[in-house]
Design an enzyme around this catalytic site. Structure first.
Site, mmCIF file in Angstrom:
data_model
loop_
_atom_site.group_PDB
_atom_site.id
_atom_site.type_symbol
_atom_site.label_atom_id
_atom_site.label_comp_id
_atom_site.label_asym_id
_atom_site.label_seq_id
_atom_site.Cartn_x
_atom_site.Cartn_y
_atom_site.Cartn_z
ATOM 1 N N CYS A 272 0.831 -1.093 0.055
ATOM 2 C CA CYS A 272 -0.031 -0.006 -0.036
ATOM 3 C C CYS A 272 0.909 1.307 0.038
ATOM 4 O O CYS A 272 0.795 2.056 -0.904
ATOM 5 C CB CYS A 272 -0.879 0.012 1.420
ATOM 6 S SG CYS A 272 -1.898 -1.423 1.577
HETATM 7 N N1 SAJ Z 1 7.176 2.040 8.564
HETATM 8 C C1 SAJ Z 1 8.133 2.782 8.843
HETATM 9 N N2 SAJ Z 1 8.095 3.655 10.031
HETATM 10 C C2 SAJ Z 1 6.686 3.753 10.613
HETATM 11 C C3 SAJ Z 1 5.622 2.914 10.037
HETATM 12 C C4 SAJ Z 1 5.886 2.134 9.167
HETATM 13 O O1 SAJ Z 1 9.210 2.763 8.422
HETATM 14 O O2 SAJ Z 1 6.627 4.542 11.423
HETATM 15 C C5 SAJ Z 1 7.425 1.160 7.309
HETATM 16 C C6 SAJ Z 1 7.056 -0.364 7.793
HETATM 17 O O3 SAJ Z 1 7.998 -1.092 8.292
HETATM 18 C C7 SAJ Z 1 6.732 -0.826 6.525
HETATM 19 C C8 SAJ Z 1 6.077 0.256 5.747
HETATM 20 O O4 SAJ Z 1 6.553 1.708 6.246
HETATM 21 O O5 SAJ Z 1 7.799 -1.027 5.514
HETATM 22 C C9 SAJ Z 1 4.548 0.281 5.493
HETATM 23 O O6 SAJ Z 1 4.236 0.056 7.077
HETATM 24 P P1 SAJ Z 1 2.512 0.466 7.404
HETATM 25 O O7 SAJ Z 1 2.554 0.463 9.101
HETATM 26 O O8 SAJ Z 1 1.988 1.583 6.939
HETATM 27 O O9 SAJ Z 1 1.905 -1.026 7.046
HETATM 28 P P2 SAJ Z 1 1.206 -1.317 5.786
HETATM 29 O O10 SAJ Z 1 1.884 -1.013 4.512
HETATM 30 O O11 SAJ Z 1 0.643 -2.621 6.109
HETATM 31 O O12 SAJ Z 1 -0.111 -0.307 5.740
HETATM 32 C C10 SAJ Z 1 -1.452 -0.932 6.050
HETATM 33 C C11 SAJ Z 1 -2.255 0.233 5.362
HETATM 34 N N3 SAJ Z 1 -3.707 -0.135 5.390
HETATM 35 C C12 SAJ Z 1 -4.559 0.284 4.390
HETATM 36 O O13 SAJ Z 1 -4.004 0.739 3.483
HETATM 37 C C13 SAJ Z 1 -5.758 -0.253 4.497
HETATM 38 C C14 SAJ Z 1 -2.220 1.612 6.224
HETATM 39 O O14 SAJ Z 1 -3.287 2.548 5.654
HETATM 40 C C15 SAJ Z 1 -2.563 1.586 7.354
HETATM 41 O O15 SAJ Z 1 -2.291 2.751 8.145
HETATM 42 C C16 SAJ Z 1 -1.089 0.336 8.239
HETATM 43 O O16 SAJ Z 1 -1.506 -0.886 7.677
HETATM 44 C C17 SAJ Z 1 -1.095 0.237 9.555
HETATM 45 O O17 SAJ Z 1 -1.457 1.228 10.159
HETATM 46 O O18 SAJ Z 1 -0.941 -0.659 10.121
#
Ligand code: SAJ
Length: 437
Positions: A272
């Site tokens: 995403c």
């Molecule tokens: N990440 C960082 N620092 C952060 C947060 C994330 O480096 O502070 C990295 C993670 O390691 C990963 C990437 O970013 O590699 C994405 O992480 P994510 O926590 O955003 O997880 P996703 O990709 O699973 O995003 C999903 C999304 N859900 C939908 O699109 C419906 C996002 O909108 C959600 O907010 C997120 O999950 C969530 O909150 O878990």
């Protein structure tokens, strides 16, 4: 026309179709089945369809027992053929919207689904697009195909956009308790969409148009990408300032208002966050506008694997070794902790960069036994023993899974590059931490 459709939605006798039975579509289909509707899943994969019809659920967020109950009481069946649409009253489209090799939106899955759908269109059909896409897709891409087939939207057929908000593995928020945004082409479309989704989701958020709904989703994920980019740039600045970025972020997070914690890392993974913002910046380019925040965050986030490579090189240099010829063990390849998904994982970028520099690289990830890499399958180390760890010149921690004994790794490693603040204490001389000068 729409009153009849509204009635069968309200009394749960509408026949519902879900196209695309992945981490979004299957949970959605199950929720409609649990609400009492008859649901038909349509998927391009014969294998998936056969698996599902045999009661073999492959989505962790779907409860096996609930799923099998739907199968046995005939509430759910899967098929690859679209002719079932003739008997459906509602269709939700949940197909992938990736980026192509040029990092431009690839809406080919949406197009091929709609091209199939229009062969079986009939009066009183509600179509809801859920796939994340650029603002305008519903009105400019989907609507014309339906109307050219002789089905004016808002009269004979009804069309909405409602973004999926599925966060795989989230223990708190699932389909039923994550508010659902929805925007229809006409008010009647929106009303029908609201009637449908309120059957399975506790809160529906109607907006004035499909564009507003499409952009809502992109704002949500662009917000994350840009803030993660800021956290990553803060890490790089802290290394130059001789400050601990993790200490600074944790201190800032004590502010009870006006701050939201994001942390640096080895880059941006997942299906995403690295992708969705580019749908918006691509659309803006077609309107002669450069979405600078999105592009800059993209540059910073995609630059993190290179920064991690530099940290590993710096650490090896301290012990008078070079990347070329060194043995490096990567701990964690999943794109975030406690999941098995490696899509867009920055760890794969670090792996590629290390190999390009002549390092010999292995990985250990308890959630990911093997990866498909460079056209081959690479199997991860099956367990971390003292002997195995000692065999590596450097250990790079890229994913901080909860089930890894990082104390054991700390004790037996010669050099550790920590990109996830697994070792917050600063008294480990052999640990080089991302974001710490
Ligand atoms: N990440 C960082 N620092 C952060 C947060 C994330 O480096 O502070 C990295 C993670 O390691 C990963 C990437 O970013 O590699 C994405 O992480 P994510 O926590 O955003 O997880 P996703 O990709 O699973 O995003 C999903 C999304 N859900 C939908 O699109 C419906 C996002 O909108 C959600 O907010 C997120 O999950 C969530 O909150 O878990």
């Amino acid at each position: 026309m729409s009153d009849k459709l509204k009635t069968i939605i309200q009394n749960n006798t509408a026949n519902i179709g879900v196209i695309g039975l992945g981490y979004v579509g299957l949970p959605l289909a199950v929720e409609f089945g649990k609400a009492g509707f008859n649901v038909t899943g349509i998927d391009i994969s014969e294998k998936r369809v056969a698996q599902l019809n045999a009661g073999d659920n492959y989505i962790a967020d779907v409860d096996d027992e609930e799923f099998n109950e739907l199968i046995s009481n005939g509430r759910f069946a899967a098929t690859t053929s679209f002719d079932v649409v003739r008997k459906l009253d509602v269709v939700s489209i949940c197909v992938p919207t990736p980026l192509n090799k040029l990092k431009d939106p690839d809406v080919s899955y949406i197009i091929s689904v709609v091209d199939e759908l229009i062969k079986y269109l009939h009066d009183d059909l509600l179509i809801v697009l859920e796939s994340t896409t650029y603002p305008g897709t519903t009105r400019e891409l989907v609507l014309p195909k339906l109307e050219d087939a002789g089905y004016p939207i808002g009269e004979k057929c009804f069309l909405c956009f409602s973004p999926e908000r599925v966060d795989p593995g989230n223990p708190v928020y699932q389909t039923h308790n994550t508010p659902k945004v929805l925007g229809g082409i006409t008010e009647t479309c929106t009303d029908l969409g609201v009637e449908l989704y309120k059957k399975i989701v506790s809160e529906i958020v109607p907006v004035s148009s499909p564009e507003a709904a499409e952009l809502t989703k992109l704002l949500e994920n662009t917000f994350r990408s840009i803030n993660i980019g800021l956290a990553n740039e803060m890490a790089i600045m802290c290394e130059k300032l001789g400050v601990d970025v993790w200490e600074v972020i944790n201190a800032a997070a004590t502010k009870p208002f006006g701050f939201m914690k994001f942390t640096p890392g080895p880059g941006l993974g997942g299906h995403c966050i690295p992708i969705d913002p580019h749908y918006l910046s691509w659309k803006m380019k077609s309107l002669d506008y450069k979405a600078r925040f999105i592009e800059l965050a993209g540059e910073i986030n995609t630059g993190m694997p290179i920064h991690v490579l530099e940290l590993i090189g710096k650490g090896l240099n301290r012990i008078k070794k070079s990347l070329n010829g060194s043995k490096v063990l990567m701990i964690g390849v999943a794109y975030k902790k406690d999941i098995d998904d490696v899509r867009e994982s920055p760890a794969l970028d670090v792996l590629k960069l290390l190999e390009l520099e002549g390092a010999t690289v292995d990985y250990y990830d308890p959630f990911v036994p093997k990866i498909h890499w460079n056209g081959t399958t690479v199997t991860g180390i099956s367990e971390l023993t003292e002997e195995i760890i000692k065999d590596y010149d450097a250990v790079a921690i890229l994913t901080d899974h909860s089930n890894i004994d990082f104390g054991f790794v700390l004790t037996h490693s010669t050099l550790i590059i920590d990109t996830r603040n697994v070792y917050p204490a600063d008294n480990n001389d052999h640990v080089l931490r991302l974001g710490v000068g």
